[in-house]
Design an enzyme around this catalytic site. Structure first.
Site, PDB file in Angstrom:
ATOM      1  N   HIS A  17       0.912  -1.284   0.086  1.00 47.68           N
ATOM      2  CA  HIS A  17       0.090  -0.052  -0.099  1.00 47.68           C
ATOM      3  C   HIS A  17       0.670   1.183  -0.093  1.00 47.68           C
ATOM      4  CE1 HIS A  17      -3.016  -3.006   2.128  1.00 47.68           C
ATOM      5  NE2 HIS A  17      -3.609  -2.427   0.907  1.00 47.68           N
ATOM      6  N   LYS A  41     -18.374  -7.294   8.146  1.00 49.44           N
ATOM      7  CA  LYS A  41     -17.090  -7.952   8.143  1.00 49.44           C
ATOM      8  C   LYS A  41     -16.220  -7.878   9.603  1.00 49.44           C
ATOM      9  CE  LYS A  41     -15.696  -8.730   3.780  1.00 49.44           C
ATOM     10  NZ  LYS A  41     -14.561  -8.515   2.786  1.00 49.44           N
ATOM     11  N   ARG A  90      -1.458  -5.512  -8.686  1.00 52.65           N
ATOM     12  CA  ARG A  90      -0.320  -6.150  -8.647  1.00 52.65           C
ATOM     13  C   ARG A  90      -0.351  -7.386  -9.613  1.00 52.65           C
ATOM     14  NH1 ARG A  90      -2.448  -8.053  -2.976  1.00 52.65           N
ATOM     15  NH2 ARG A  90      -4.064  -8.126  -4.166  1.00 52.65           N
ATOM     16  N   SER A 128      -2.726  -7.996   2.519  1.00 57.18           N
ATOM     17  CA  SER A 128      -2.983  -8.091   3.850  1.00 57.18           C
ATOM     18  C   SER A 128      -3.507  -9.325   4.490  1.00 57.18           C
ATOM     19  CB  SER A 128      -4.443  -6.851   4.212  1.00 57.18           C
ATOM     20  OG  SER A 128      -3.805  -5.501   4.006  1.00 57.18           O
TER      21      SER A 128
END
Ligand code: PNS
Length: 160
Positions: A17, A41, A90, A128
């Site tokens: 990030h 979540k 990515r 993450s």
């Protein structure tokens, strides 16, 4: 004044990030890192913890600030009058997932344009969720996240 928003879950923020932030911060007058607060979540870090960890990691960029949002990203970008939404790429599979989101966001907020930033090769394998997995099993994440995040992961998993 050009305002960019870099939205995400950031659970936790990684060096991947930060690689994106480093590329984007010089391009805009102002950048907001926007942490999604999703009550449905169960993140590892609370929104407040994520905001603090991000704040510490981006303190070196004077034009970068950190906020949280909930609900639709497009409602948030309209509210703060963002010009650009930044997303890091990515891989090709990231692009496949991101393109429909960018198009939907464009439909919902016709002003803000999504800009994709390719990450450096060194960051291509950092996510993450992988960082959480490695840290949970006691693996070394020191090269993948800022020091404060590394310490915060250690305390999370020491206390569980
Ligand atoms: O870090 P992430 O989990 O890849 O970030 C995804 C995020 C937060 C950018 C995306 O899920 C999002 O924008 N959520 C807010 C809800 C929303 O606007 N959904 C419709 C997107 S088309």
């Amino acid at each position: 004044m050009r305002l960019a928003v870099y939205p995400g879950t950031f659970d936790p923020i990684t060096n991947g990030h930060l690689d994106v932030v480093a590329k984007v911060a010089p391009l805009f007058d102002s950048c907001v890192i926007a942490v999604l607060h999703n009550p449905n979540k169960q993140p590892l870090f609370t929104v407040e913890e994520r905001l603090d960890l991000i704040q510490a990691a981006v303190a070196c960029w004077a034009n970068v600030r950190v906020e949280s949002f909930s609900g639709l990203l497009a409602d948030y970008t309209k509210q703060i009058e963002a010009d650009v939404v930044v997303r890091g790429l990515r891989s090709v599979s990231d692009f496949e997932a991101e393109l429909p989101m960018a198009q939907m966001n464009q439909r919902l907020d016709t002003h803000a344009v999504t800009v994709f930033i390719p990450t450096s090769r060194d960051s291509a394998d950092i996510s993450s969720s992988l960082v959480r997995q490695v840290a949970m099993h006691g693996g070394d994440v020191a090269a993948l996240v800022p020091l404060a995040v590394c310490n915060a992961l250690r305390s999370k998993f020491m206390s569980t």
